[in-house]
Enzyme design. Structure first.
Site, short mmCIF file in Angstrom:
data_model
loop_
_atom_site.label_atom_id
_atom_site.label_comp_id
_atom_site.label_asym_id
_atom_site.label_seq_id
_atom_site.Cartn_x
_atom_site.Cartn_y
_atom_site.Cartn_z
N LYS A 142 40.28 -14.65 28.85
CA LYS A 142 41.47 -14.15 28.13
C LYS A 142 41.88 -12.78 28.66
O LYS A 142 43.05 -12.54 28.97
CB LYS A 142 41.19 -14.06 26.61
CG LYS A 142 40.74 -15.34 25.97
CD LYS A 142 40.48 -15.19 24.48
CE LYS A 142 39.33 -14.26 24.11
NZ LYS A 142 37.99 -14.72 24.54
N ARG A 158 41.79 -14.39 15.09
CA ARG A 158 40.53 -15.09 15.27
C ARG A 158 40.10 -15.86 14.04
O ARG A 158 39.06 -16.52 14.05
CB ARG A 158 39.44 -14.07 15.57
CG ARG A 158 39.16 -13.88 17.04
CD ARG A 158 38.23 -12.69 17.13
NE ARG A 158 37.23 -12.87 18.12
CZ ARG A 158 37.25 -12.21 19.27
NH1 ARG A 158 38.22 -11.40 19.59
NH2 ARG A 158 36.26 -12.37 20.10
N ARG A 175 29.24 -10.22 33.70
CA ARG A 175 30.46 -9.41 33.69
C ARG A 175 30.15 -7.91 33.78
O ARG A 175 29.20 -7.41 33.20
CB ARG A 175 31.22 -9.67 32.38
CG ARG A 175 32.35 -8.68 32.15
CD ARG A 175 33.25 -9.05 31.00
NE ARG A 175 32.54 -9.42 29.80
CZ ARG A 175 33.10 -10.08 28.80
NH1 ARG A 175 34.35 -10.47 28.86
NH2 ARG A 175 32.40 -10.38 27.73
N ARG A 215 29.08 -4.33 28.89
CA ARG A 215 29.18 -4.29 27.44
C ARG A 215 27.82 -4.56 26.81
O ARG A 215 27.09 -5.43 27.28
CB ARG A 215 30.19 -5.35 26.97
CG ARG A 215 31.61 -4.89 27.16
CD ARG A 215 32.63 -5.99 27.00
NE ARG A 215 32.44 -6.86 25.83
CZ ARG A 215 33.27 -7.83 25.50
NH1 ARG A 215 34.36 -8.05 26.25
NH2 ARG A 215 33.04 -8.59 24.46
N ARG A 266 28.34 -15.14 19.31
CA ARG A 266 29.81 -15.05 19.44
C ARG A 266 30.42 -16.44 19.57
O ARG A 266 31.49 -16.72 19.03
CB ARG A 266 30.16 -14.16 20.65
CG ARG A 266 29.90 -12.69 20.36
CD ARG A 266 29.74 -11.84 21.59
NE ARG A 266 30.85 -11.88 22.51
CZ ARG A 266 30.79 -11.45 23.77
NH1 ARG A 266 29.66 -10.95 24.25
NH2 ARG A 266 31.84 -11.50 24.53
P1 AP5 Z 1 37.00 -12.18 30.57
O1 AP5 Z 1 38.40 -12.28 31.05
O2 AP5 Z 1 36.44 -10.83 30.35
O3 AP5 Z 1 36.79 -13.13 29.29
P2 AP5 Z 1 37.32 -13.01 27.80
O4 AP5 Z 1 37.81 -14.34 27.38
O5 AP5 Z 1 38.26 -11.85 27.68
O6 AP5 Z 1 35.95 -12.74 27.08
P3 AP5 Z 1 35.44 -11.69 25.99
O7 AP5 Z 1 33.96 -11.75 26.04
O8 AP5 Z 1 36.08 -10.34 26.17
O9 AP5 Z 1 35.97 -12.34 24.70
P4 AP5 Z 1 35.45 -12.13 23.31
O10 AP5 Z 1 36.55 -12.79 22.57
O11 AP5 Z 1 34.10 -12.61 22.98
O12 AP5 Z 1 35.30 -10.52 23.17
P5 AP5 Z 1 36.23 -9.41 22.55
O13 AP5 Z 1 36.13 -8.22 23.41
O14 AP5 Z 1 37.58 -9.94 22.22
O15 AP5 Z 1 36.07 -12.99 31.61
C1 AP5 Z 1 34.67 -13.06 31.43
C2 AP5 Z 1 33.95 -13.00 32.78
O16 AP5 Z 1 34.23 -14.19 33.50
C3 AP5 Z 1 34.41 -11.83 33.67
O17 AP5 Z 1 33.30 -11.38 34.38
C4 AP5 Z 1 35.45 -12.48 34.61
O18 AP5 Z 1 35.50 -11.82 35.87
C5 AP5 Z 1 34.92 -13.90 34.72
N1 AP5 Z 1 35.98 -14.91 34.84
C6 AP5 Z 1 37.18 -14.91 34.20
N2 AP5 Z 1 37.86 -16.04 34.52
C7 AP5 Z 1 37.06 -16.77 35.35
C8 AP5 Z 1 37.19 -18.03 36.01
N3 AP5 Z 1 38.31 -18.78 35.88
N4 AP5 Z 1 36.16 -18.46 36.79
C9 AP5 Z 1 35.02 -17.71 36.92
N5 AP5 Z 1 34.84 -16.50 36.33
C10 AP5 Z 1 35.85 -16.04 35.53
O19 AP5 Z 1 35.52 -9.14 21.16
C11 AP5 Z 1 34.27 -8.48 21.09
C12 AP5 Z 1 33.86 -8.32 19.62
O20 AP5 Z 1 34.83 -7.52 18.92
C13 AP5 Z 1 33.78 -9.61 18.81
O21 AP5 Z 1 32.51 -10.25 18.97
C14 AP5 Z 1 34.00 -9.08 17.38
O22 AP5 Z 1 32.83 -8.49 16.89
C15 AP5 Z 1 35.03 -8.00 17.60
N6 AP5 Z 1 36.42 -8.49 17.49
C16 AP5 Z 1 37.36 -8.50 18.48
N7 AP5 Z 1 38.50 -9.01 18.03
C17 AP5 Z 1 38.29 -9.34 16.73
C18 AP5 Z 1 39.10 -9.94 15.74
N8 AP5 Z 1 40.38 -10.32 15.98
N9 AP5 Z 1 38.57 -10.13 14.51
C19 AP5 Z 1 37.31 -9.74 14.23
N10 AP5 Z 1 36.46 -9.19 15.13
C20 AP5 Z 1 36.96 -8.99 16.38
#
Ligand code: AP5
Length: 216
Positions: free
Chosen positions: A13, A88, A127, A161, A172
């Site tokens: 994402k 979410r 990552r 992270r 997660r």
């Molecule tokens: P990346 O693009 O970083 O993936 P992502 O989908 O953004 O993954 P996240 O881990 O950031 O999502 P998340 O939803 O768990 O975390 P968030 O920060 O939102 O890609 C991942 C890796 O794969 C990278 O190394 C990239 O290079 C590689 N890659 C990408 N595409 C690829 C492909 N096609 N092929 C191969 N490799 C690839 O949330 C963190 C925490 O914050 C949550 O756990 C929660 O506690 C809190 N939080 C955030 N938002 C909310 C909300 N709305 N409500 C409540 N709590 C929340």
């Protein structure tokens, strides 16, 4: 254009939202990045979010919805945005609907990035990201073009992270299936949902996203 990216942790994402931001001038609104900044700055919100984030569970809906409502009022959102990590839960999706309506805005598309669960742990644990602009890289799948230099901003410091452990990614993922996956039906019923196979290479996922964006 206003978009939502949905998908499990590591689906890509953030990677894709950054590309779409650059290509289309839409602002990337990443709730994960916003929360991590609050945690780093030890704000009141950061102190509340720190423990749930470390455990891989969601922070309370009202806190996160308030951050997004405030962010949507900033002038850079006027040209459109990509929501990355919000909503979410069904409660967050309802709150988003109210926020948009109040501002005379609407959602153009909700795009699900689909990835097999088995591939996610490797993506997340490999990552690392630029300490300056937060663009994500991967030890194996996505290294900077020039070793040690961020492709996007030229930064030379990178970090990992604290929630990118094999154990936390499972928590997660469980949260995703329980709390976020119901939004697929929620937006499907409203005719907004598009699905993209995010098991493909990063560039191929971007190409599919561009097709969806052109179609809406
Ligand atoms: P990346 O693009 O970083 O993936 P992502 O989908 O953004 O993954 P996240 O881990 O950031 O999502 P998340 O939803 O768990 O975390 P968030 O920060 O939102 O890609 C991942 C890796 O794969 C990278 O190394 C990239 O290079 C590689 N890659 C990408 N595409 C690829 C492909 N096609 N092929 C191969 N490799 C690839 O949330 C963190 C925490 O914050 C949550 O756990 C929660 O506690 C809190 N939080 C955030 N938002 C909310 C909300 N709305 N409500 C409540 N709590 C929340």
């Amino acid at each position: 254009m206003n978009l939502v990216f949905l998908g499990p942790p590591g689906a890509g994402k953030g990677t894709q939202a950054h590309r779409i931001e650059k290509a289309h001038g839409l602002v990337q609104l990443s709730t994960g990045d916003m929360l991590r900044a609050h945690v780093a700055n030890e704000t009141e919100l950061g102190n509340l979010a720190k423990v749930p984030m470390e455990r891989g569970i969601l922070v309370p809906d009202d806190l996160i919805s308030a951050i997004i409502a405030e962010r949507l009022d900033q002038p850079d959102c006027a040209n459109g945005f990509v929501l990355d990590g919000f909503p979410r839960t069904t409660q967050q999706a309802n709150a988003l609907g109210v926020m948009l309506e109040k501002r005379g805005l609407s959602m153009d598309a909700v795009i699900e990035l689909t990835v097999d669960d088995a591939a996610l742990a490797k993506r997340v644990t490999g990552r690392f990201q630029c300490a300056n602009c937060q663009v994500a890289y991967h030890d194996e799948f996505n290294r900077p073009k020039v070793e040690g230099v961020c492709d996007s901003c030229g930064g030379t410091e990178f970090n990992r992270r604290s929630d990118d452990t094999a154990e936390t990614v499972m928590a997660r993922l469980e949260q995703y299936h329980k709390q976020t996956a119901p939004l697929l039906d929620y937006y499907g019923e409203r005719g907004l949902l598009h699905r993209i196979d995010a098991m493909q290479d990063i560039d191929d996922v971007t190409a599919d996203l561009e097709n969806v964006i052109n179609s809406v």
